[in-house]
Design a protein around this motif. Structure first.
Motif, mmCIF file in Angstrom:
data_model
loop_
_atom_site.group_PDB
_atom_site.id
_atom_site.type_symbol
_atom_site.label_atom_id
_atom_site.label_comp_id
_atom_site.label_asym_id
_atom_site.label_seq_id
_atom_site.Cartn_x
_atom_site.Cartn_y
_atom_site.Cartn_z
ATOM 1 N N GLY A 1 0.997 -1.137 -0.006
ATOM 2 C CA GLY A 1 0.028 -0.122 0.236
ATOM 3 C C GLY A 1 0.794 1.179 -0.016
ATOM 4 N N ILE A 2 0.084 2.313 0.168
ATOM 5 C CA ILE A 2 0.865 3.753 -0.240
ATOM 6 C C ILE A 2 1.022 4.124 1.245
ATOM 7 N N GLY A 3 2.710 4.608 1.663
ATOM 8 C CA GLY A 3 2.939 4.882 3.083
ATOM 9 C C GLY A 3 3.509 6.504 2.718
ATOM 10 N N ILE A 4 3.622 6.901 4.071
ATOM 11 C CA ILE A 4 3.840 8.341 4.147
ATOM 12 C C ILE A 4 5.344 8.258 4.984
ATOM 13 N N ALA A 5 6.282 9.181 4.428
ATOM 14 C CA ALA A 5 7.557 9.349 4.898
ATOM 15 C C ALA A 5 8.151 10.714 5.234
ATOM 16 N N VAL A 6 8.927 10.717 6.109
ATOM 17 C CA VAL A 6 9.761 12.046 6.428
ATOM 18 C C VAL A 6 11.252 11.558 6.582
ATOM 19 N N ARG A 7 11.930 12.845 6.536
ATOM 20 C CA ARG A 7 13.603 12.480 6.697
ATOM 21 C C ARG A 7 13.712 11.884 8.020
ATOM 22 N N LYS A 8 14.760 10.902 8.202
ATOM 23 C CA LYS A 8 14.958 10.470 9.417
ATOM 24 C C LYS A 8 15.349 11.581 10.308
ATOM 25 N N GLY A 9 14.754 11.657 11.580
ATOM 26 C CA GLY A 9 15.062 12.737 12.733
ATOM 27 C C GLY A 9 14.247 13.797 12.753
ATOM 28 N N ALA A 10 13.443 13.773 11.435
ATOM 29 C CA ALA A 10 12.527 15.011 11.215
ATOM 30 C C ALA A 10 11.058 14.817 12.142
ATOM 31 N N PRO A 11 10.685 16.165 12.371
ATOM 32 C CA PRO A 11 9.224 15.826 13.172
ATOM 33 C C PRO A 11 8.404 15.025 12.476
ATOM 34 N N LYS A 12 7.537 14.172 12.974
ATOM 35 C CA LYS A 12 6.599 13.341 12.491
ATOM 36 C C LYS A 12 5.260 13.816 12.676
ATOM 37 N N PRO A 13 4.536 14.366 11.745
ATOM 38 C CA PRO A 13 3.243 14.825 11.886
ATOM 39 C C PRO A 13 2.258 13.549 12.026
ATOM 40 N N ASP A 14 0.904 14.017 12.595
ATOM 41 C CA ASP A 14 0.110 12.940 12.470
ATOM 42 C C ASP A 14 -0.720 12.783 11.144
#
Length: 252
Positions: free
Chosen positions: A101-114
């Protein structure tokens, strides 16, 4: 047995083994690359075959096969494979091997939005300075769906100026735009996101917005190494492969 007899027997074994070895040309979706990188070497060692794998977005690979590029087997999303079967480019009787399925990612160590609900995802996308997804022209299966998600959330116009497009394929991944800092948040099949250790998957698209993709394999109508190609497809569909798929964000 005398030394001469032993040497002759050894030569016969080598000759027999090499006669059955094959060079297999395979087209495989980039979404499965991390898993296939682990599955291919043991298959080659066990059978003496050599795999020559071309990775790319499903739609792009389908176009290349249609244009006459040589391949013994192809592994792409099931809808695209079904179309190739209808066109007579792939032999009927597909084998489903993996699902993601389709996931959502941010750069490692960056803030993690809900991103756990449509409303939370909407807020996260509006707050992000830049958003990455695959380019529609590349032939990936997620581009149109992600743009549809923006439309369903009512934010298509707002996010359009900050979208960064990835070409697709091994050298055009959404995760690279995120890990390099070019995009703050990325949406792509989770199996591709998980293959980049420099990004962190913070969630999946909420269920009501999700698109699950099944990847299927088939031998091509023009295959030169039919038996070897079929053997590799069986290898990809074996229980041991499923264990690897689960660790890579792929599971039926």
């Amino acid at each position: 047995m005398c030394a001469r007899g032993i040497a002759a027997a050894a030569a016969l074994i080598v000759t027999t083994g090499s006669a059955h070895a094959a060079e297999i040309d395979a087209m495989i979706t980039t979404a499965m690359k991390a898993a296939v990188d682990e599955l291919a070497p043991p298959f080659e060692r066990a059978n003496g075959h050599v795999l020559r794998i071309t990775y790319g977005p499903s739609g792009g690979l389908a176009r290349r096969l249609n244009a006459g590029e040589a391949a013994d087997l192809i592994v792409i999303d099931s809808k695209a494979l079904d179309e190739l079967i209808k066109q007579g480019k792939v032999v009927g009787g597909r084998t489903d091997v993996a699902r993601t399925g389709i996931g959502i990612a941010v750069r490692k160590g960056a803030p993690k939005p809900d991103v756990s609900s449509p409303e939370a995802l909407k807020r996260a996308l509006l707050a992000a300075k830049s958003i990455a997804h695959t380019a529609p022209a590349g032939g990936g299966v997620t581009a149109a769906h992600v743009m549809g998600v923006f439309a369903k959330l009512g934010i298509a116009a707002e996010v359009a100026p900050k979208v960064k497009l990835a070409a697709g394929g091994p050298n055009g991944r959404v995760s690279v735009l995120v890990s390099s800092g070019e995009a703050e948040i990325g949406l792509q099949q989770v199996s591709e996101l998980l293959s980049n250790p420099q990004v962190e998957v913070i969630g999946m698209l909420p269920a009501e917005l999700q698109q699950m993709t099944t990847y299927s394999a088939g031998t091509t109508a023009s295959a030169k190494q039919v038996e070897a190609a079929q053997a590799f497809i069986r290898h990809l569909a074996a229980p041991a492969a499923m264990t690897i798929y689960k660790t890579k964000g792929l599971a039926l």
